[in-house]
Write a protein that holds these residues in place. Structure first.
Motif, PDB file in Angstrom:
ATOM      1  N   UNK A  35    -141.138   8.913 -54.506  1.00  0.00           N
ATOM      2  CA  UNK A  35    -140.554   8.594 -53.203  1.00  0.00           C
ATOM      3  C   UNK A  35    -139.108   9.056 -53.127  1.00  0.00           C
ATOM      4  N   UNK A  36    -138.336   8.763 -54.153  1.00  0.00           N
ATOM      5  CA  UNK A  36    -136.920   9.146 -54.162  1.00  0.00           C
ATOM      6  C   UNK A  36    -136.757  10.659 -54.051  1.00  0.00           C
ATOM      7  N   UNK A  37    -137.468  11.387 -54.876  1.00  0.00           N
ATOM      8  CA  UNK A  37    -137.335  12.844 -54.854  1.00  0.00           C
ATOM      9  C   UNK A  37    -137.862  13.450 -53.560  1.00  0.00           C
ATOM     10  N   UNK A  38    -138.916  12.878 -52.994  1.00  0.00           N
ATOM     11  CA  UNK A  38    -139.416  13.348 -51.698  1.00  0.00           C
ATOM     12  C   UNK A  38    -138.360  13.140 -50.616  1.00  0.00           C
ATOM     13  N   UNK A  39    -137.743  11.975 -50.614  1.00  0.00           N
ATOM     14  CA  UNK A  39    -136.703  11.696 -49.623  1.00  0.00           C
ATOM     15  C   UNK A  39    -135.495  12.607 -49.813  1.00  0.00           C
ATOM     16  N   UNK A  40    -135.121  12.869 -51.047  1.00  0.00           N
ATOM     17  CA  UNK A  40    -134.014  13.796 -51.289  1.00  0.00           C
ATOM     18  C   UNK A  40    -134.379  15.198 -50.805  1.00  0.00           C
ATOM     19  N   UNK A  41    -135.627  15.587 -51.003  1.00  0.00           N
ATOM     20  CA  UNK A  41    -136.061  16.933 -50.607  1.00  0.00           C
ATOM     21  C   UNK A  41    -136.036  17.122 -49.095  1.00  0.00           C
ATOM     22  N   UNK A  42    -136.246  16.043 -48.341  1.00  0.00           N
ATOM     23  CA  UNK A  42    -136.226  16.165 -46.883  1.00  0.00           C
ATOM     24  C   UNK A  42    -134.844  15.892 -46.299  1.00  0.00           C
ATOM     25  N   UNK A  43    -133.841  15.732 -47.158  1.00  0.00           N
ATOM     26  CA  UNK A  43    -132.463  15.643 -46.690  1.00  0.00           C
ATOM     27  C   UNK A  43    -131.852  14.263 -46.623  1.00  0.00           C
ATOM     28  N   UNK A  44    -132.529  13.249 -47.104  1.00  0.00           N
ATOM     29  CA  UNK A  44    -131.954  11.912 -47.139  1.00  0.00           C
ATOM     30  C   UNK A  44    -130.793  11.899 -48.124  1.00  0.00           C
ATOM     31  N   UNK A  45    -129.764  11.116 -47.837  1.00  0.00           N
ATOM     32  CA  UNK A  45    -128.625  11.053 -48.751  1.00  0.00           C
ATOM     33  C   UNK A  45    -129.059  10.498 -50.101  1.00  0.00           C
ATOM     34  N   UNK A  46    -128.270  10.782 -51.120  1.00  0.00           N
ATOM     35  CA  UNK A  46    -128.623  10.399 -52.494  1.00  0.00           C
ATOM     36  C   UNK A  46    -128.829   8.898 -52.638  1.00  0.00           C
ATOM     37  N   UNK A  47    -127.884   8.094 -52.177  1.00  0.00           N
ATOM     38  CA  UNK A  47    -127.978   6.649 -52.358  1.00  0.00           C
ATOM     39  C   UNK A  47    -129.089   6.037 -51.510  1.00  0.00           C
ATOM     40  N   UNK A  48    -129.274   6.533 -50.287  1.00  0.00           N
ATOM     41  CA  UNK A  48    -130.337   6.020 -49.426  1.00  0.00           C
ATOM     42  C   UNK A  48    -131.709   6.328 -50.016  1.00  0.00           C
ATOM     43  N   UNK A  49    -131.901   7.547 -50.490  1.00  0.00           N
ATOM     44  CA  UNK A  49    -133.168   7.918 -51.114  1.00  0.00           C
ATOM     45  C   UNK A  49    -133.465   7.076 -52.336  1.00  0.00           C
ATOM     46  N   UNK A  50    -132.442   6.832 -53.145  1.00  0.00           N
ATOM     47  CA  UNK A  50    -132.606   6.000 -54.345  1.00  0.00           C
ATOM     48  C   UNK A  50    -132.998   4.581 -53.951  1.00  0.00           C
ATOM     49  N   UNK A  51    -132.326   4.029 -52.956  1.00  0.00           N
ATOM     50  CA  UNK A  51    -132.604   2.654 -52.534  1.00  0.00           C
ATOM     51  C   UNK A  51    -134.011   2.516 -51.951  1.00  0.00           C
ATOM     52  N   UNK A  52    -134.422   3.433 -51.087  1.00  0.00           N
ATOM     53  CA  UNK A  52    -135.757   3.355 -50.480  1.00  0.00           C
ATOM     54  C   UNK A  52    -136.846   3.543 -51.535  1.00  0.00           C
ATOM     55  N   UNK A  53    -136.662   4.490 -52.431  1.00  0.00           N
ATOM     56  CA  UNK A  53    -137.632   4.690 -53.510  1.00  0.00           C
ATOM     57  C   UNK A  53    -137.771   3.454 -54.372  1.00  0.00           C
ATOM     58  N   UNK A  54    -136.661   2.808 -54.652  1.00  0.00           N
ATOM     59  CA  UNK A  54    -136.684   1.598 -55.466  1.00  0.00           C
ATOM     60  C   UNK A  54    -137.372   0.456 -54.726  1.00  0.00           C
ATOM     61  N   UNK A  55    -137.150   0.332 -53.429  1.00  0.00           N
ATOM     62  CA  UNK A  55    -137.818  -0.713 -52.651  1.00  0.00           C
ATOM     63  C   UNK A  55    -139.338  -0.541 -52.673  1.00  0.00           C
TER      64      UNK A  55
END
Length: 151
Positions: A35-55
């Motif tokens: 989830x984190x890497x997918x979100x980073x790949x689509x342009x989500x900021x680093x901290x937001x992607x990390x937080x959503x992936x962790x949730x």
């Protein structure tokens, strides 16, 4: 090894819990990493992607830990367990995001490798240690006092 564990049942119980916790954690980790890497790949900021992936991983981990890893422990109420689980995971997620933030803002490293090592290796490792300890201590307490002194 079997004889040693037979003579030391507390260690055997701890080893079994660690194995189950690790299995649940591995599945949750795959969810978080993907989830984190997918979100980073689509342009989500680093901290937001990390937080959503962790949730997303937290949801997977709750089900696995409540019903399998710590399934034999005292049930203290779904609401209480859920609230404490979320609070402890908030602390664990804070450790992950702090590691990532340190790498980004203090060390100035912002590549995919730096993000994954700091957030998904170092951060996850620190968060995992905290989570295992806090789940055993507060979220899913032992069924009786003798077991809590033994563990």
């Amino acid at each position: 090894m079997r004889q040693f564990l037979d003579r030391h049942p507390r260690i055997a119980r701890l080893a079994a819990e660690l194995g189950k916790f690790g299995s649940v954690g591995a599945v949750a980790y795959v969810v978080q990493l993907g989830t984190t890497n997918l979100l980073w790949a689509v342009g989500t900021t680093a901290l937001t992607g990390q937080a959503i992936g962790t949730l997303c991983a937290i949801a997977v981990a709750f089900v696995g830990n409540r019903f399998w890893t710590f399934g034999d422990r005292a049930r203290t109420g779904y609401g209480r367990e859920t609230l404490l689980f979320l609070v402890m995971n908030g602390v664990g997620m804070g450790l992950q995001v702090a590691c990532l933030g340190f790498t980004l803002y203090v060390l100035g490293l912002d590549g995919a490798l730096a993000r994954n090592v700091s957030g998904n290796v170092v951060g996850v490792a620190l968060g995992t240690l905290f989570r295992f300890w806090s789940y055993r201590t507060w979220v899913f307490p032992p069924a009786d006092r003798d077991e809590s002194r033994a563990a």
